[in-house]
Design a protein around this motif. Structure first.
Motif, short mmCIF file in Angstrom:
data_model
loop_
_atom_site.label_atom_id
_atom_site.label_comp_id
_atom_site.label_asym_id
_atom_site.label_seq_id
_atom_site.Cartn_x
_atom_site.Cartn_y
_atom_site.Cartn_z
N SER A 1 0.82 -1.21 0.00
CA SER A 1 0.00 0.00 0.00
C SER A 1 0.86 1.27 0.00
O SER A 1 0.34 2.37 0.09
CB SER A 1 -0.96 0.00 1.20
OG SER A 1 -0.23 0.08 2.40
N LEU B 1 -0.89 4.38 -8.61
CA LEU B 1 -2.28 4.46 -8.16
C LEU B 1 -2.76 3.13 -7.58
O LEU B 1 -3.60 3.10 -6.67
CB LEU B 1 -3.17 4.89 -9.33
CG LEU B 1 -4.60 5.26 -9.02
CD1 LEU B 1 -4.70 6.38 -8.00
CD2 LEU B 1 -5.32 5.68 -10.32
N SER C 1 -1.18 1.13 -5.63
CA SER C 1 -0.86 1.11 -4.19
C SER C 1 -1.78 2.05 -3.42
O SER C 1 -2.18 1.74 -2.28
CB SER C 1 0.61 1.51 -3.96
OG SER C 1 1.48 0.49 -4.41
N VAL C 2 -2.11 3.19 -4.01
CA VAL C 2 -3.05 4.11 -3.36
C VAL C 2 -4.41 3.44 -3.18
O VAL C 2 -5.04 3.55 -2.12
CB VAL C 2 -3.19 5.42 -4.17
CG1 VAL C 2 -4.35 6.27 -3.66
CG2 VAL C 2 -1.88 6.22 -4.11
N LEU C 3 -4.88 2.72 -4.20
CA LEU C 3 -6.18 2.04 -4.10
C LEU C 3 -6.13 0.93 -3.06
O LEU C 3 -7.10 0.71 -2.32
CB LEU C 3 -6.60 1.50 -5.47
CG LEU C 3 -6.87 2.57 -6.55
CD1 LEU C 3 -7.18 1.93 -7.90
CD2 LEU C 3 -8.00 3.52 -6.14
N ALA D 1 -4.27 1.06 -0.40
CA ALA D 1 -4.32 1.81 0.87
C ALA D 1 -5.76 2.20 1.20
O ALA D 1 -6.20 2.09 2.35
CB ALA D 1 -3.43 3.05 0.79
N LEU D 2 -6.52 2.64 0.20
CA LEU D 2 -7.92 3.01 0.42
C LEU D 2 -8.75 1.78 0.78
O LEU D 2 -9.61 1.84 1.68
CB LEU D 2 -8.50 3.69 -0.83
CG LEU D 2 -7.91 5.05 -1.20
CD1 LEU D 2 -8.46 5.54 -2.53
CD2 LEU D 2 -8.18 6.09 -0.11
#
Lengths: 221, 221
Positions: free
Chosen positions: B112, B198, B200-202, B204-205
Protein backbone atom coordinates in the motif's frame (compact mmCIF):
# COMPACT_ATOMS: atom_id res chain seq x y z
CA UNK A 1 -17.41 36.08 9.56
CA UNK A 2 -14.61 34.96 11.84
CA UNK A 3 -15.30 32.00 14.06
CA UNK A 4 -12.94 31.71 17.02
CA UNK A 5 -13.55 27.98 17.26
CA UNK A 6 -12.15 27.39 13.77
CA UNK A 7 -8.47 27.12 12.93
CA UNK A 8 -6.68 30.15 11.51
CA UNK A 9 -5.31 29.17 8.11
CA UNK A 10 -2.39 30.85 6.33
CA UNK A 11 -2.25 30.29 2.58
CA UNK A 12 1.27 30.98 1.33
CA UNK A 13 0.95 31.82 -2.34
CA UNK A 14 -2.65 32.82 -1.68
CA UNK A 15 -2.25 35.50 -4.36
CA UNK A 16 -2.21 32.71 -6.95
CA UNK A 17 -5.23 30.96 -8.43
CA UNK A 18 -5.12 27.64 -6.58
CA UNK A 19 -4.18 29.11 -3.20
CA UNK A 20 -6.62 31.96 -3.69
CA UNK A 21 -9.46 29.55 -4.46
CA UNK A 22 -8.81 27.50 -1.33
CA UNK A 23 -8.47 30.66 0.81
CA UNK A 24 -11.75 32.02 -0.51
CA UNK A 25 -13.63 28.82 0.31
CA UNK A 26 -12.23 28.54 3.85
CA UNK A 27 -12.93 32.22 4.57
CA UNK A 28 -16.46 31.71 3.25
CA UNK A 29 -16.90 28.91 5.82
CA UNK A 30 -15.86 31.15 8.70
CA UNK A 31 -12.15 30.54 9.08
CA UNK A 32 -9.82 33.44 9.69
CA UNK A 33 -7.57 33.29 6.64
CA UNK A 34 -4.20 34.96 6.20
CA UNK A 35 -3.00 35.39 2.65
CA UNK A 36 0.78 35.06 2.49
CA UNK A 37 2.97 36.43 -0.28
CA UNK A 38 6.55 37.55 -0.74
CA UNK A 39 5.48 41.11 0.09
CA UNK A 40 2.85 42.15 2.61
CA UNK A 41 1.48 44.68 0.10
CA UNK A 42 0.62 42.11 -2.58
CA UNK A 43 -0.86 39.86 0.10
CA UNK A 44 -3.05 42.66 1.43
CA UNK A 45 -4.31 43.52 -2.06
CA UNK A 46 -5.41 39.91 -2.56
CA UNK A 47 -7.00 39.86 0.90
CA UNK A 48 -8.93 43.07 0.16
CA UNK A 49 -10.25 41.62 -3.09
CA UNK A 50 -11.36 38.48 -1.29
CA UNK A 51 -13.13 40.44 1.47
CA UNK A 52 -14.92 42.45 -1.22
CA UNK A 53 -16.10 39.21 -2.87
CA UNK A 54 -17.28 37.75 0.43
CA UNK A 55 -18.61 40.98 1.93
CA UNK A 56 -16.61 40.48 5.12
CA UNK A 57 -13.27 41.20 6.74
CA UNK A 58 -12.03 37.76 7.76
CA UNK A 59 -9.14 37.74 5.30
CA UNK A 60 -5.90 39.59 6.02
CA UNK A 61 -2.59 39.75 4.19
CA UNK A 62 0.97 39.37 5.44
CA UNK A 63 4.46 38.48 4.25
CA UNK A 64 4.87 34.69 4.21
CA UNK A 65 6.83 34.34 7.49
CA UNK A 66 4.35 36.54 9.39
CA UNK A 67 1.41 34.70 7.87
CA UNK A 68 2.85 31.34 8.96
CA UNK A 69 3.62 32.63 12.46
CA UNK A 70 0.04 33.78 13.04
CA UNK A 71 -1.69 30.62 11.77
CA UNK A 72 -2.60 27.23 13.21
CA UNK A 73 -2.45 25.53 9.83
CA UNK A 74 -0.25 26.60 6.92
CA UNK A 75 -1.03 25.85 3.28
CA UNK A 76 1.82 25.96 0.77
CA UNK A 77 0.43 26.88 -2.66
CA UNK A 78 3.38 28.41 -4.48
CA UNK A 79 4.83 27.42 -7.86
CA UNK A 80 7.20 24.44 -7.76
CA UNK A 81 10.22 26.67 -8.44
CA UNK A 82 9.50 28.60 -5.21
CA UNK A 83 8.59 25.62 -3.02
CA UNK A 84 11.84 25.00 -1.19
CA UNK A 85 12.83 28.67 -0.76
CA UNK A 86 9.39 29.50 0.66
CA UNK A 87 9.61 26.61 3.12
CA UNK A 88 13.03 27.84 4.26
CA UNK A 89 11.64 31.36 4.78
CA UNK A 90 8.85 30.16 7.08
CA UNK A 91 10.45 27.09 8.69
CA UNK A 92 10.87 28.75 12.10
CA UNK A 93 7.12 29.32 12.35
CA UNK A 94 6.07 25.74 11.56
CA UNK A 95 7.10 23.74 14.66
CA UNK A 96 4.30 21.42 15.77
CA UNK A 97 1.91 22.73 13.11
CA UNK A 98 0.32 21.12 10.07
CA UNK A 99 1.83 22.21 6.73
CA UNK A 100 -0.45 21.31 3.82
CA UNK A 101 1.64 21.13 0.64
CA UNK A 102 -0.32 21.67 -2.58
CA UNK A 103 2.77 21.90 -4.79
CA UNK A 104 2.77 20.10 -8.14
CA UNK A 105 6.23 19.52 -9.64
CA UNK A 106 5.31 20.81 -13.08
CA UNK A 107 8.32 21.47 -15.29
CA UNK A 108 7.38 23.93 -18.06
CA UNK A 109 6.95 23.76 -20.95
CA UNK A 110 6.08 20.03 -20.88
CA UNK A 111 3.48 20.23 -18.13
CA UNK A 112 1.44 17.31 -19.49
CA UNK A 113 4.38 14.94 -18.88
CA UNK A 114 4.88 13.55 -15.39
CA UNK A 115 8.35 14.73 -14.34
CA UNK A 116 9.16 13.70 -10.79
CA UNK A 117 11.94 15.43 -8.88
CA UNK A 118 14.71 12.86 -8.34
CA UNK A 119 12.11 10.24 -9.08
CA UNK A 120 10.05 10.88 -5.97
CA UNK A 121 7.40 13.27 -4.73
CA UNK A 122 8.15 16.95 -4.18
CA UNK A 123 6.56 16.91 -0.74
CA UNK A 124 8.91 14.28 0.68
CA UNK A 125 11.82 16.69 0.15
CA UNK A 126 9.91 19.27 2.20
CA UNK A 127 9.29 16.82 5.06
CA UNK A 128 12.97 15.89 5.01
CA UNK A 129 14.02 19.55 5.10
CA UNK A 130 11.70 20.32 8.03
CA UNK A 131 12.18 17.13 10.05
CA UNK A 132 9.61 15.25 12.10
CA UNK A 133 8.68 18.30 14.18
CA UNK A 134 6.39 19.58 11.40
CA UNK A 135 3.32 17.58 10.36
CA UNK A 136 3.56 17.70 6.57
CA UNK A 137 0.45 16.68 4.63
CA UNK A 138 0.04 16.53 0.84
CA UNK A 139 -3.37 17.47 -0.60
CA UNK A 140 -5.46 19.45 -3.14
CA UNK A 141 -3.08 19.08 -6.15
CA UNK A 142 -5.81 17.90 -8.51
CA UNK A 143 -8.53 20.45 -7.80
CA UNK A 144 -9.05 22.93 -10.62
CA UNK A 145 -8.69 26.52 -9.35
CA UNK A 146 -11.35 27.50 -11.86
CA UNK A 147 -13.95 25.51 -9.93
CA UNK A 148 -12.83 26.60 -6.45
CA UNK A 149 -13.67 30.25 -7.04
CA UNK A 150 -17.29 29.44 -7.90
CA UNK A 151 -18.46 29.08 -4.33
CA UNK A 152 -21.77 27.37 -5.02
CA UNK A 153 -20.41 24.93 -7.60
CA UNK A 154 -20.05 21.26 -6.70
CA UNK A 155 -16.51 20.19 -7.49
CA UNK A 156 -16.34 16.88 -9.35
CA UNK A 157 -12.87 15.95 -8.16
CA UNK A 158 -11.81 14.08 -5.05
CA UNK A 159 -8.85 15.07 -2.88
CA UNK A 160 -6.12 12.52 -2.15
CA UNK A 161 -4.60 13.29 1.27
CA UNK A 162 -1.22 11.73 2.06
CA UNK A 163 0.79 12.01 5.28
CA UNK A 164 2.99 9.93 7.53
CA UNK A 165 1.02 11.40 10.45
CA UNK A 166 -2.40 9.83 9.94
CA UNK A 167 -4.09 12.09 12.51
CA UNK A 168 -2.88 15.15 10.61
CA UNK A 169 -4.20 13.58 7.40
CA UNK A 170 -7.64 13.15 8.98
CA UNK A 171 -7.67 16.83 10.01
CA UNK A 172 -6.96 17.80 6.40
CA UNK A 173 -9.69 15.44 5.15
CA UNK A 174 -12.08 17.34 7.46
CA UNK A 175 -10.83 20.74 6.19
CA UNK A 176 -11.48 19.59 2.63
CA UNK A 177 -14.96 18.36 3.51
CA UNK A 178 -15.77 21.74 5.10
CA UNK A 179 -15.40 23.39 1.70
CA UNK A 180 -17.47 20.83 -0.13
CA UNK A 181 -14.78 18.47 -1.35
CA UNK A 182 -14.76 14.68 -1.10
CA UNK A 183 -11.42 13.70 0.39
CA UNK A 184 -9.65 10.45 1.23
CA UNK A 185 -6.80 9.49 3.52
CA UNK A 186 -4.67 7.88 0.82
CA UNK A 187 -1.74 6.56 2.84
CA UNK A 188 1.79 7.66 3.67
CA UNK A 189 3.48 10.79 2.36
CA UNK A 190 5.34 8.85 -0.34
CA UNK A 191 1.95 8.08 -1.97
CA UNK A 192 1.76 11.78 -2.82
CA UNK A 193 3.75 10.98 -5.94
CA UNK A 194 0.44 9.80 -7.46
CA UNK A 195 -1.45 12.99 -6.59
CA UNK A 196 1.42 15.16 -7.82
CA UNK A 197 1.83 13.21 -11.06
CA UNK A 198 -1.90 12.99 -11.65
CA UNK A 199 -2.03 16.73 -12.29
CA UNK A 200 0.10 16.26 -15.42
CA UNK A 201 -2.13 13.36 -16.50
CA UNK A 202 -5.22 15.56 -16.09
CA UNK A 203 -3.54 18.32 -18.12
CA UNK A 204 -2.83 15.71 -20.82
CA UNK A 205 -6.51 14.66 -20.76
CA UNK A 206 -7.67 18.31 -20.90
CA UNK A 207 -5.60 18.86 -24.02
CA UNK A 208 -6.42 15.62 -25.81
CA UNK A 209 -10.15 15.70 -25.13
CA UNK A 210 -10.46 19.51 -25.28
CA UNK A 211 -12.05 20.04 -21.87
CA UNK A 212 -11.30 22.79 -19.34
CA UNK A 213 -10.88 20.82 -16.13
CA UNK A 214 -10.87 17.03 -15.87
CA UNK A 215 -10.66 15.43 -12.45
CA UNK A 216 -10.94 12.10 -10.62
CA UNK A 217 -13.47 10.43 -8.42
CA UNK A 218 -12.64 7.47 -6.19
CA UNK A 219 -15.19 4.69 -6.70
CA UNK A 220 -16.15 1.67 -4.64
CA UNK A 221 -15.54 3.30 -1.24
CA UNK B 1 -16.65 -17.92 -30.92
CA UNK B 2 -13.51 -17.02 -32.80
CA UNK B 3 -13.72 -14.05 -35.13
CA UNK B 4 -11.03 -13.93 -37.79
CA UNK B 5 -11.41 -10.17 -38.17
CA UNK B 6 -10.35 -9.56 -34.58
CA UNK B 7 -6.77 -9.43 -33.36
CA UNK B 8 -5.29 -12.52 -31.76
CA UNK B 9 -4.24 -11.61 -28.23
CA UNK B 10 -1.60 -13.41 -26.15
CA UNK B 11 -1.85 -12.85 -22.42
CA UNK B 12 1.48 -13.69 -20.79
CA UNK B 13 0.73 -14.52 -17.18
CA UNK B 14 -2.81 -15.37 -18.23
CA UNK B 15 -2.83 -18.06 -15.55
CA UNK B 16 -2.95 -15.28 -12.93
CA UNK B 17 -6.02 -13.39 -11.79
CA UNK B 18 -5.56 -10.07 -13.60
CA UNK B 19 -4.34 -11.59 -16.88
CA UNK B 20 -6.94 -14.33 -16.66
CA UNK B 21 -9.74 -11.81 -16.18
CA UNK B 22 -8.67 -9.77 -19.22
CA UNK B 23 -8.23 -12.95 -21.31
CA UNK B 24 -11.70 -14.17 -20.38
CA UNK B 25 -13.33 -10.88 -21.37
CA UNK B 26 -11.54 -10.66 -24.74
CA UNK B 27 -12.33 -14.31 -25.54
CA UNK B 28 -15.95 -13.65 -24.61
CA UNK B 29 -16.00 -10.84 -27.20
CA UNK B 30 -14.75 -13.12 -29.95
CA UNK B 31 -11.00 -12.67 -29.94
CA UNK B 32 -8.74 -15.68 -30.31
CA UNK B 33 -6.82 -15.63 -27.03
CA UNK B 34 -3.59 -17.43 -26.25
CA UNK B 35 -2.80 -17.92 -22.59
CA UNK B 36 0.95 -17.77 -22.02
CA UNK B 37 2.76 -19.23 -19.05
CA UNK B 38 6.21 -20.51 -18.20
CA UNK B 39 5.09 -24.01 -19.16
CA UNK B 40 2.70 -24.95 -21.96
CA UNK B 41 0.96 -27.41 -19.60
CA UNK B 42 -0.08 -24.80 -17.05
CA UNK B 43 -1.15 -22.49 -19.84
CA UNK B 44 -3.32 -25.20 -21.42
CA UNK B 45 -4.98 -26.00 -18.09
CA UNK B 46 -5.96 -22.34 -17.69
CA UNK B 47 -7.18 -22.22 -21.31
CA UNK B 48 -9.29 -25.34 -20.81
CA UNK B 49 -10.90 -23.84 -17.70
CA UNK B 50 -11.68 -20.64 -19.61
CA UNK B 51 -13.21 -22.53 -22.54
CA UNK B 52 -15.37 -24.46 -20.08
CA UNK B 53 -16.58 -21.18 -18.55
CA UNK B 54 -17.34 -19.66 -21.94
CA UNK B 55 -18.66 -22.84 -23.58
CA UNK B 56 -16.29 -22.42 -26.53
CA UNK B 57 -12.84 -23.28 -27.80
CA UNK B 58 -11.35 -19.90 -28.66
CA UNK B 59 -8.74 -20.01 -25.91
CA UNK B 60 -5.53 -21.98 -26.29
CA UNK B 61 -2.43 -22.29 -24.10
CA UNK B 62 1.26 -22.07 -24.94
CA UNK B 63 4.64 -21.34 -23.39
CA UNK B 64 5.20 -17.56 -23.27
CA UNK B 65 7.53 -17.30 -26.34
CA UNK B 66 5.17 -19.40 -28.50
CA UNK B 67 2.16 -17.42 -27.29
CA UNK B 68 3.86 -14.14 -28.20
CA UNK B 69 4.94 -15.44 -31.61
CA UNK B 70 1.40 -16.44 -32.59
CA UNK B 71 -0.32 -13.21 -31.48
CA UNK B 72 -0.92 -9.78 -33.01
CA UNK B 73 -1.06 -8.09 -29.62
CA UNK B 74 0.77 -9.26 -26.50
CA UNK B 75 -0.37 -8.47 -22.96
CA UNK B 76 2.19 -8.70 -20.15
CA UNK B 77 0.40 -9.56 -16.89
CA UNK B 78 3.07 -11.21 -14.77
CA UNK B 79 4.19 -10.29 -11.23
CA UNK B 80 6.67 -7.41 -11.08
CA UNK B 81 9.50 -9.78 -10.07
CA UNK B 82 9.05 -11.67 -13.37
CA UNK B 83 8.52 -8.65 -15.63
CA UNK B 84 11.97 -8.17 -17.11
CA UNK B 85 12.84 -11.89 -17.44
CA UNK B 86 9.54 -12.58 -19.23
CA UNK B 87 10.16 -9.69 -21.63
CA UNK B 88 13.62 -11.07 -22.40
CA UNK B 89 12.13 -14.53 -23.08
CA UNK B 90 9.67 -13.19 -25.66
CA UNK B 91 11.58 -10.22 -27.09
CA UNK B 92 12.29 -11.90 -30.44
CA UNK B 93 8.55 -12.31 -31.10
CA UNK B 94 7.59 -8.68 -30.42
CA UNK B 95 9.04 -6.73 -33.36
CA UNK B 96 6.48 -4.28 -34.76
CA UNK B 97 3.76 -5.48 -32.40
CA UNK B 98 1.92 -3.81 -29.53
CA UNK B 99 3.00 -4.95 -26.06
CA UNK B 100 0.47 -3.95 -23.39
CA UNK B 101 2.20 -3.86 -20.01
CA UNK B 102 -0.12 -4.32 -17.03
CA UNK B 103 2.70 -4.65 -14.49
CA UNK B 104 2.43 -2.88 -11.16
CA UNK B 105 5.72 -2.44 -9.28
CA UNK B 106 4.39 -3.68 -5.96
CA UNK B 107 7.11 -4.46 -3.43
CA UNK B 108 5.74 -6.87 -0.78
CA UNK B 109 5.00 -6.69 2.04
CA UNK B 110 4.34 -2.93 1.87
CA UNK B 111 2.04 -3.01 -1.15
CA UNK B 112 0.00 0.00 0.00
CA UNK B 113 3.09 2.25 -0.28
CA UNK B 114 4.03 3.60 -3.69
CA UNK B 115 7.54 2.28 -4.35
CA UNK B 116 8.76 3.25 -7.78
CA UNK B 117 11.66 1.38 -9.38
CA UNK B 118 14.58 3.83 -9.61
CA UNK B 119 12.03 6.58 -9.15
CA UNK B 120 10.30 6.01 -12.49
CA UNK B 121 7.70 3.74 -14.02
CA UNK B 122 8.33 0.02 -14.49
CA UNK B 123 7.13 0.13 -18.09
CA UNK B 124 9.75 2.65 -19.23
CA UNK B 125 12.47 0.12 -18.40
CA UNK B 126 10.67 -2.38 -20.65
CA UNK B 127 10.47 0.09 -23.55
CA UNK B 128 14.16 0.87 -23.10
CA UNK B 129 15.05 -2.82 -23.09
CA UNK B 130 13.04 -3.52 -26.26
CA UNK B 131 13.88 -0.35 -28.19
CA UNK B 132 11.64 1.63 -30.51
CA UNK B 133 10.79 -1.38 -32.69
CA UNK B 134 8.16 -2.54 -30.18
CA UNK B 135 5.09 -0.40 -29.48
CA UNK B 136 4.91 -0.53 -25.69
CA UNK B 137 1.65 0.63 -24.09
CA UNK B 138 0.84 0.80 -20.37
CA UNK B 139 -2.74 0.02 -19.31
CA UNK B 140 -5.19 -1.87 -17.02
CA UNK B 141 -3.13 -1.60 -13.78
CA UNK B 142 -6.04 -0.31 -11.71
CA UNK B 143 -8.78 -2.73 -12.71
CA UNK B 144 -9.71 -5.19 -9.99
CA UNK B 145 -9.36 -8.79 -11.23
CA UNK B 146 -12.30 -9.67 -9.02
CA UNK B 147 -14.62 -7.56 -11.21
CA UNK B 148 -13.17 -8.69 -14.56
CA UNK B 149 -14.21 -12.31 -14.07
CA UNK B 150 -17.87 -11.35 -13.60
CA UNK B 151 -18.63 -10.94 -17.27
CA UNK B 152 -21.93 -9.09 -16.90
CA UNK B 153 -20.74 -6.70 -14.20
CA UNK B 154 -20.14 -3.05 -15.04
CA UNK B 155 -16.66 -2.11 -13.88
CA UNK B 156 -16.53 1.20 -12.01
CA UNK B 157 -12.93 1.97 -12.81
CA UNK B 158 -11.45 3.79 -15.78
CA UNK B 159 -8.33 2.67 -17.62
CA UNK B 160 -5.42 5.09 -18.04
CA UNK B 161 -3.57 4.25 -21.27
CA UNK B 162 -0.05 5.67 -21.70
CA UNK B 163 2.26 5.29 -24.68
CA UNK B 164 4.80 7.26 -26.67
CA UNK B 165 3.08 5.87 -29.81
CA UNK B 166 -0.30 7.59 -29.65
CA UNK B 167 -1.80 5.41 -32.41
CA UNK B 168 -0.94 2.31 -30.39
CA UNK B 169 -2.52 3.94 -27.33
CA UNK B 170 -5.75 4.52 -29.28
CA UNK B 171 -5.83 0.84 -30.31
CA UNK B 172 -5.57 -0.16 -26.66
CA UNK B 173 -8.30 2.32 -25.70
CA UNK B 174 -10.51 0.52 -28.26
CA UNK B 175 -9.55 -2.92 -26.88
CA UNK B 176 -10.54 -1.74 -23.39
CA UNK B 177 -13.85 -0.35 -24.65
CA UNK B 178 -14.62 -3.70 -26.34
CA UNK B 179 -14.70 -5.38 -22.92
CA UNK B 180 -16.85 -2.71 -21.31
CA UNK B 181 -14.19 -0.47 -19.79
CA UNK B 182 -13.99 3.32 -20.02
CA UNK B 183 -10.46 4.14 -21.15
CA UNK B 184 -8.47 7.30 -21.80
CA UNK B 185 -5.35 8.15 -23.75
CA UNK B 186 -3.45 9.66 -20.83
CA UNK B 187 -0.28 10.84 -22.50
CA UNK B 188 3.28 9.59 -22.96
CA UNK B 189 4.68 6.39 -21.48
CA UNK B 190 6.32 8.26 -18.58
CA UNK B 191 2.82 9.17 -17.33
CA UNK B 192 2.36 5.48 -16.53
CA UNK B 193 4.03 6.20 -13.21
CA UNK B 194 0.64 7.53 -12.05
CA UNK B 195 -1.28 4.42 -13.13
CA UNK B 196 1.33 2.13 -11.60
CA UNK B 197 1.48 4.07 -8.33
CA UNK B 198 -2.28 4.46 -8.16
CA UNK B 199 -2.64 0.73 -7.53
CA UNK B 200 -0.86 1.11 -4.19
CA UNK B 201 -3.05 4.11 -3.36
CA UNK B 202 -6.18 2.04 -4.10
CA UNK B 203 -4.85 -0.78 -1.90
CA UNK B 204 -4.32 1.81 0.87
CA UNK B 205 -7.92 3.01 0.42
CA UNK B 206 -9.24 -0.58 0.41
CA UNK B 207 -7.54 -1.21 3.75
CA UNK B 208 -8.42 2.07 5.45
CA UNK B 209 -12.06 2.15 4.35
CA UNK B 210 -12.55 -1.65 4.48
CA UNK B 211 -13.79 -2.11 0.91
CA UNK B 212 -12.89 -4.90 -1.53
CA UNK B 213 -12.04 -2.95 -4.67
CA UNK B 214 -11.82 0.84 -4.92
CA UNK B 215 -11.18 2.41 -8.30
CA UNK B 216 -11.10 5.74 -10.14
CA UNK B 217 -13.31 7.52 -12.61
CA UNK B 218 -12.10 10.42 -14.72
CA UNK B 219 -14.56 13.32 -14.47
CA UNK B 220 -15.18 16.38 -16.63
CA UNK B 221 -14.28 14.74 -19.96
Amino acid sequence: MQNEALATIAVLGGTGKEGGGLALRWAHKGHKVIIGSRTAERAQEAADAMNATLGGSSVVGAANPDAAAQADIIVLAVPYAAQQSTVKDVADALAGKILIDVTVPLVPPKVSRVQLPDGGSAVEAVQKMLGDGVRVVSAFQNISAHHLTKLDEEIECDVLVCADDSDAAEQVVALAQEIGLRAWNAGPLCNSVVAEGLTSVLIALNRRYKVPGSGIRITGV
